[in-house]
Design an enzyme around this catalytic site. Sequence first.
Site, PDB file in Angstrom:
ATOM      1  CB  CYS A   6      -7.570  -4.214  -2.948  1.00 10.51           C
ATOM      2  SG  CYS A   6      -8.044  -5.399  -4.209  1.00 10.51           S
TER       3      CYS A   6
HETATM    4  P1  NAD Z   1       0.458  -7.014   3.851  1.00 12.57           P
HETATM    5  O1  NAD Z   1       1.128  -6.011   2.997  1.00 12.57           O
HETATM    6  O2  NAD Z   1       0.559  -6.860   5.320  1.00 12.57           O
HETATM    7  O3  NAD Z   1       1.028  -8.486   3.508  1.00 12.57           O
HETATM    8  C1  NAD Z   1       1.026  -9.003   2.202  1.00 12.57           C
HETATM    9  C2  NAD Z   1       2.092 -10.075   2.086  1.00 12.57           C
HETATM   10  O4  NAD Z   1       3.379  -9.459   2.207  1.00 12.57           O
HETATM   11  C3  NAD Z   1       2.037 -11.140   3.193  1.00 12.57           C
HETATM   12  O5  NAD Z   1       2.372 -12.401   2.649  1.00 12.57           O
HETATM   13  C4  NAD Z   1       3.111 -10.670   4.151  1.00 12.57           C
HETATM   14  O6  NAD Z   1       3.637 -11.707   4.968  1.00 12.57           O
HETATM   15  C5  NAD Z   1       4.156 -10.170   3.164  1.00 12.57           C
HETATM   16  N1  NAD Z   1       5.158  -9.268   3.742  1.00 12.57           N
HETATM   17  C6  NAD Z   1       5.028  -8.412   4.784  1.00 12.57           C
HETATM   18  N2  NAD Z   1       6.194  -7.758   4.990  1.00 12.57           N
HETATM   19  C7  NAD Z   1       7.063  -8.201   4.048  1.00 12.57           C
HETATM   20  C8  NAD Z   1       8.422  -7.898   3.723  1.00 12.57           C
HETATM   21  N3  NAD Z   1       9.107  -6.983   4.411  1.00 12.57           N
HETATM   22  N4  NAD Z   1       8.992  -8.548   2.703  1.00 12.57           N
HETATM   23  C9  NAD Z   1       8.303  -9.456   1.978  1.00 12.57           C
HETATM   24  N5  NAD Z   1       7.020  -9.794   2.236  1.00 12.57           N
HETATM   25  C10 NAD Z   1       6.402  -9.162   3.246  1.00 12.57           C
HETATM   26  O7  NAD Z   1      -1.067  -7.076   3.375  1.00 12.57           O
HETATM   27  P2  NAD Z   1      -2.282  -7.902   4.003  1.00 12.57           P
HETATM   28  O8  NAD Z   1      -2.682  -7.304   5.301  1.00 12.57           O
HETATM   29  O9  NAD Z   1      -2.001  -9.353   3.947  1.00 12.57           O
HETATM   30  O10 NAD Z   1      -3.421  -7.595   2.905  1.00 12.57           O
HETATM   31  C11 NAD Z   1      -4.161  -6.405   2.887  1.00 12.57           C
HETATM   32  C12 NAD Z   1      -3.614  -5.420   1.870  1.00 12.57           C
HETATM   33  O11 NAD Z   1      -3.543  -6.025   0.584  1.00 12.57           O
HETATM   34  C13 NAD Z   1      -4.531  -4.218   1.684  1.00 12.57           C
HETATM   35  O12 NAD Z   1      -3.753  -3.045   1.614  1.00 12.57           O
HETATM   36  C14 NAD Z   1      -5.230  -4.478   0.362  1.00 12.57           C
HETATM   37  O13 NAD Z   1      -5.688  -3.339  -0.299  1.00 12.57           O
HETATM   38  C15 NAD Z   1      -4.136  -5.175  -0.399  1.00 12.57           C
HETATM   39  N6  NAD Z   1      -4.693  -5.963  -1.503  1.00 12.57           N
HETATM   40  C16 NAD Z   1      -4.506  -5.500  -2.776  1.00 12.57           C
HETATM   41  C17 NAD Z   1      -5.056  -6.202  -3.858  1.00 12.57           C
HETATM   42  C18 NAD Z   1      -4.857  -5.726  -5.267  1.00 12.57           C
HETATM   43  O14 NAD Z   1      -4.969  -6.531  -6.184  1.00 12.57           O
HETATM   44  N7  NAD Z   1      -4.557  -4.470  -5.491  1.00 12.57           N
HETATM   45  C19 NAD Z   1      -5.775  -7.373  -3.626  1.00 12.57           C
HETATM   46  C20 NAD Z   1      -5.940  -7.815  -2.315  1.00 12.57           C
HETATM   47  C21 NAD Z   1      -5.382  -7.102  -1.253  1.00 12.57           C
END
Ligand code: NAD
Length: 497
Positions: A300
């Site tokens: 991120c």
């Molecule tokens: P994602 O949003 O696809 O998934 C994150 C989590 O949310 C997973 O556990 C997923 O199963 C869950 N999820 C998905 N849909 C949901 C719903 N409708 N209800 C509840 N939970 C749901 O993200 P990803 O692909 O796993 O990770 C990448 C993203 O994370 C990137 O955008 C990155 O920038 C971000 N990220 C942010 C930070 C930070 O601290 N700002 C750190 C690491 C990653």
Amino acid sequence: MKSIDKQELINLNYRKQFAIEPTKNYIDGTWVTSSVINKNINPSDTSDIVASFYEATKEDVNISIEAAVNIQDEWAKSSIALREKILNEIGDKLLSNKDYYGEIISREAGKPLKEATDEVVKSADFFFYFAAEAIRSRGTYMDSPRQNVDIEVIKEPVGVVALITPWNYPLAIPAWKIAPALAFGNSIVFKPSNTTPTIAYILAKIIDSTELPKGVFNLVIGQGSVIGETITSSKHIDALSFTGSVDVGKSIARDSIKNMIKLQLEMGSKNSLIVLDDANVDEAVSAAIKGSYNATGQKCTSSSKLIVTQGIYEEFLTKMKEEMKKLVIGNSLDKDTQIGPAISKKQLKQNVSYIELGKKEGATLVCGGEVLKRDTDGYYFSPALFTDGKSKMRLNQEEIFGPIACIIKVKDYEEALAVLNDTEFGLSGGIMTKDLTKAMDFKHNAKVGNIMINLPTAGMDNHVPFGGRKSSSFGSREKSFSASDFYTTTKTAYIKY
Ligand code: NAD
């Protein structure tokens, strides 16, 4: 590409066959299977199934929430010495097998082995840090303007917390949420990404081996689209901490706010590194390479906009191209690998589509951007560099989450700062310069949550607050002393004597 050492491959094949049992859900202290079983694939080698895993049902989620609710009052009253002991034990157990856990992370997240093992150590540190926080006194005594009245400001557990985490730091992010949640007396329903369920399961096994009462910690593995809403719309959850993409974060916020629960959302970003004329060019190139391409650009905090002033532009570009040629892209378990694969076929396709988009928008691809073949079938992609970037291009506005960076040439520091701030995001931003006045101005005027001066935009320390601004973040900061803002609630007590 150098192939993996023969003995290591034999060990790996051995582990592929026997080491990991199908991962289960952990609900009210019991290991639970289900009728839906899925496979967890290694993105460096799609023939390597890291583990099978049972997906939790909506009913499993509800049972987990009920278990967490039932134990919450008892856990809130637990001794802080017990919490300290349990958290230290989890940290010790992570460290005692760090190489193996690092290998699991490397296989399921495609992260180079050293980075993956470092993540285990970092995660253990979060448990040690919050073990100490558990025994730190947090209440405050205050005088009252009224005679014979004392005031105490007390910090109590917030209650049942839901923790939803992404795949890219599959152990560290759960650690920096679970450790403070337990330290401050909360019970937990934890939903990791089902791209990386194995290390979550291992962490649950470790937690299960401690004295933590049943029901305080629950693990439900499953797709967000299937079980997510059962968590986010539950009336029995008191607080929800999410890390992931902006779109999912926004939808979680819409669901959860109906119940007026406490929310903490850490989401995506579009981060920039500014390089000024007076920068040390070798250090600037090193910061740009690390910030943009380490972890395959899947952080991120990765920098994907490189904003370079005109006086240093040619030298910076020439050295970037030279250094990029040296990057070793390959199987994450290969000791020489610096850049692992994309996490999935979908992410690989997304990388390719942004290369096409960048060209269409008028940027010039000067390096990389190709799908690569290696000895094992995986989602390999060469780190890409564009030039002739403009701030308003979608290439420079959207989070790509891949190893793709674009140089935007600017005339001076003022223009560079304006381009850095020209985004809906605000997680991290960096500047390379020897000019103290400009560095200080940048520190005050970059609209981001983390400032890096003469450092890459990625690479944060454990013991300080972490979070962003604008669409990157919502709610209080994570990690450090700030974590108690989220994992506790404040009660003010007036006492007349
Ligand atoms: P994602 O949003 O696809 O998934 C994150 C989590 O949310 C997973 O556990 C997923 O199963 C869950 N999820 C998905 N849909 C949901 C719903 N409708 N209800 C509840 N939970 C749901 O993200 P990803 O692909 O796993 O990770 C990448 C993203 O994370 C990137 O955008 C990155 O920038 C971000 N990220 C942010 C930070 C930070 O601290 N700002 C750190 C690491 C990653």
